[in-house]
Design an enzyme around this catalytic site. Structure first.
Site, PDB file in Angstrom:
ATOM      1  CB  CYS A  10     -20.455   3.327 -20.778  1.00 45.95           C
ATOM      2  SG  CYS A  10     -19.922   4.499 -19.599  1.00 45.95           S
ATOM      3  CD  GLU A  51      -3.019  -1.095  -0.155  1.00 48.91           C
ATOM      4  OE1 GLU A  51      -3.125   0.247  -0.686  1.00 48.91           O
ATOM      5  OE2 GLU A  51      -3.707  -1.708  -0.386  1.00 48.91           O
ATOM      6  CB  CYS A 111     -20.191  -1.167 -18.225  1.00 46.79           C
ATOM      7  SG  CYS A 111     -20.198  -1.303 -16.508  1.00 46.79           S
ATOM      8  CB  CYS A 170     -15.827   2.110 -14.036  1.00 44.72           C
ATOM      9  SG  CYS A 170     -16.976   3.458 -13.738  1.00 44.72           S
ATOM     10  CB  CYS A 196     -24.580   2.782 -14.896  1.00 45.89           C
ATOM     11  SG  CYS A 196     -23.326   4.162 -14.377  1.00 45.89           S
TER      12      CYS A 196
END
Ligand code: SF4
Length: 275
Positions: A190, A37, A193, A183, A199
């Site tokens: 889209c 991280e 998707c 996304c 959405c």
């Protein structure tokens, strides 16, 4: 099925064939999760992975790193930029050499470099807590899909419900992969998707393009051609009335269609599809 449940199910289904494979993804070791991280902040994941492997090999636990020197850490970090991250990582190792992750759980923010996102990542990936990791990619997906202005607030309110019966690490990884592959911040895919039909952003976009299409030359052209396919020798005035198109709009469109060879105008009035 409610929208949160639908969102979760579709996303997890999508992730089955689209998971990005990284060496740290299956670990529950908080040290490994902490390292990746910190390294991955402001660093592209494939590049972060190379550095992570190097660090974890040399320092498989915080005690080993704490015995190192700042100079050595910075040498290994060279090329990643933002050296303060390396320094914070080294300082954290010294704290963790005396106090383990388990003893500071869940207050990981006491470690240098651990902000709300990294804390959530540790809680989810190492301790399987029901938290959604809220990085910019994740917030973007929630903003778009649920059409909310404050995605953080929405997530906090709904995360227990969304994560019911699912390991948060699995869901968070799916979200990250989805944000990186579908996304995306620019030019989201889209049309490919799996979430598209529910959405809010996509629904809004469709409405706007439909409104823009309504009454446009493109729509009128389509209507005229469709009518002429099943009707011959049609007068322009008939088209006006039948298709409810203003005369001032229809004439230049018909002229253009004729110029393009799509229709024939006979006796200045009757038109048909050209043969
Ligand atoms: S339809 Fe588009 S904006 Fe909506 S979630 Fe999918 S990719 Fe993102």
């Amino acid at each position: 099925m409610n929208r949160e449940k639908e969102f979760k199910n579709q996303l997890l289904k999508w992730s089955k064939d689209n998971t990005r494979k990284y060496s740290w993804r299956n670990t529950k070791d908080p040290w490994k999760i902490y390292l990746i991280e910190i390294i991955a902040q402001q660093t592209q994941l494939d590049r972060a992975d190379q550095y992570y492997k190097k660090f974890i090999k040399k320092f498989p636990n915080p005690i080993d790193m704490s015995k190192s020197t700042k100079r050595e850490i910075l040498e290994m970090w060279s090329g990643l930029g933002y050296n303060s991250r390396a320094v914070r990582m080294f300082e954290s190792s010294k704290i963790l050499a005396k106090r383990s992750f388990d003893t500071i759980y869940p207050h990981f923010e006491i470690l240098p470099g651990v902000g709300p996102y990294t804390k959530d990542a540790l809680l989810s990936f190492a301790y399987d807590e029901k938290v959604i990791t809220k990085d910019t990619n994740v917030l973007r997906i929630f903003t778009r899909f649920f059409g909310v202005e404050n995605p953080e607030k929405f997530i906090l309110k709904n995360e227990k419900n969304i994560l019911k019966n699912v390991h948060s690490r699995k869901f968070n990884q799916a979200l990250m992969d989805f944000g990186a592959k579908v996304c995306t911040s620019q030019k989201p895919l889209c049309n490919e998707c799996v979430l598209e039909s529910n959405c809010q952003k996509f629904i809004q976009y469709k409405k706007q393009t439909q409104q823009a299409f309504k009454g446009s030359d493109r729509e009128i052209r389509g209507k005229i051609i469709k009518y002429l396919i099943s009707n011959e020798n049609v007068e322009i005035s008939t088209l006006n009335k039948t298709l409810e198109i203003e005369g001032s709009k229809i004439k230049p469109i018909i002229k253009k269609l004729a110029n393009e060879g799509m229709v024939n105008i006979k006796n200045k009035k009757l038109i048909e599809i050209s043969s």
